[in-house]
Design an enzyme around this catalytic site. Structure first.
Site, short mmCIF file in Angstrom:
data_model
loop_
_atom_site.label_atom_id
_atom_site.label_comp_id
_atom_site.label_asym_id
_atom_site.label_seq_id
_atom_site.Cartn_x
_atom_site.Cartn_y
_atom_site.Cartn_z
N MET A 1 0.85 -1.19 0.00
CA MET A 1 0.00 0.00 0.00
C MET A 1 0.89 1.25 0.00
SD MET A 1 -3.42 -0.97 2.09
CE MET A 1 -2.80 -0.79 3.74
N HIS B 1 9.42 -3.50 3.33
CA HIS B 1 9.03 -3.73 1.93
C HIS B 1 10.26 -4.02 1.05
CE1 HIS B 1 5.69 -0.94 3.29
NE2 HIS B 1 5.01 -1.95 2.83
N ARG C 1 2.75 2.85 9.40
CA ARG C 1 2.03 3.63 10.42
C ARG C 1 2.98 4.29 11.44
NH1 ARG C 1 -3.54 1.92 10.20
NH2 ARG C 1 -3.62 0.06 8.93
#
Ligand code: PAF
Length: 280
Positions: free
Chosen positions: A30, A37, A187
């Site tokens: 996302m 990642h 986040r």
């Protein structure tokens, strides 16, 4: 690196690669990419001829609209990172491209979607299944890479592959942590300076709990963890569960034959963080 925005363009290119017999590794994301990642992209590059990264903040997996609004979006920076890693194809669709009509598909995830995250985020895993199934069916990868930080998601996606009956290997990649133990997450950028200083408590508590397996029963350990968070005060524990790693069934007695994972979610300020630790 080629960036595609439409399914037609992406699948056109993939078809020619598939006809050449190239193996395809998919890393669905996302965006707001971090080292976690990057480790997925690196593994995918080492194991496949072609790496496809998707960047799409999937609205159907957010049960809280403000969480969707606040989700960090850093596309330019993400593309720059992927260029450096030599990703081959990046797919950045608009919402209308993935969901031309209202999405209504419901998956039977066998109850895996109802515990832990599923209890606190109703509909979340159905939303994940909606987008991941679309990506799998469109891209037809040989392997797809997911981080173990979202442990429940991994289990749900393995179930999804069974439902779709696809010949596809799900590769689980280890959690990448900051130096102080905090699991990397998009986040984390939403934490204030003060909150960021408190956040390592999550992993410290998981590690401490793993050292008490000989001394406490699973239910005692659960109570112990709940107490640590109560004493700490600033981090609000949403749940702590010790589950077996395939059906996510809660563990009520220690059994060496059973692979156990301790999973938790915490609210810190307005930010929801999850983490887990495999208990050997
Ligand atoms: O883990 C994520 O980032 C998302 O849940 C995923 C798998 C990309 C689906 O939107």
């Amino acid at each position: 690196m080629i960036v595609y925005r439409t399914k037609t363009d992406l699948t056109g290119h993939l078809l020619s690669l598939q006809n050449e017999g190239k193996s395809i590794g998919l890393v669905p994301t996302m965006g707001a990419l971090h080292q976690g990642h990057m480790s997925l992209v690196e593994k995918a590059a080492a194991e496949n001829d072609v790496v496809v990264v998707t960047i799409f903040v999937n609205p159907t997996q957010f049960n809280d609209p403000s969480d969707l609004d606040l989700y960090p979006r850093t596309l330019d920076q993400d593309l720059e990172l992927l260029r450096q890693l030599e990703a081959d194809l990046v797919f950045v669709p608009a919402v209308k491209e993935m969901y031309p009509d209202e999405e209504t598909q419901v998956f039977d995830l066998g109850g895996l979607d109802k515990v832990m995250e599923g209890k606190h985020r109703p509909g979340h895993f159905n939303g994940v299944a909606q987008i991941v199934s679309k990506l799998f069916l469109m891209i037809r990868p040989h392997r797809a890479y997911f981080g173990q930080k979202d442990f429940q998601q991994l289990v749900v996606i393995r179930r999804l592959v069974e439902i779709l009956d696809m010949n596809l290997t799900i590769v689980s990649c280890p959690i990448i942590r900051e130096k102080d133990g905090l699991a990397m997450s998009s986040r984390n950028t939403r934490l204030s300076k003060e909150e960021r200083k408190l956040a390592p408590f999550i992993y410290e508590t998981l590690v401490h709990a793993s050292e008490l397996l000989d001394a406490l029963s699973p239910s005692q350990l659960k109570e112990w963890v709940i107490l640590q968070f109560k004493k700490q005060g600033a981090l609000e524990l949403e749940y702590f569960e010790i589950v077996e790693d395939k059906g996510l069934i809660p563990v009520n007695k220690w059994d060496e034959e059973v692979n156990k994972v301790a999973c938790l979610a915490v609210l810190l300020g307005g930010v929801r963080l999850i983490d887990n630790l495999i208990f050997d």
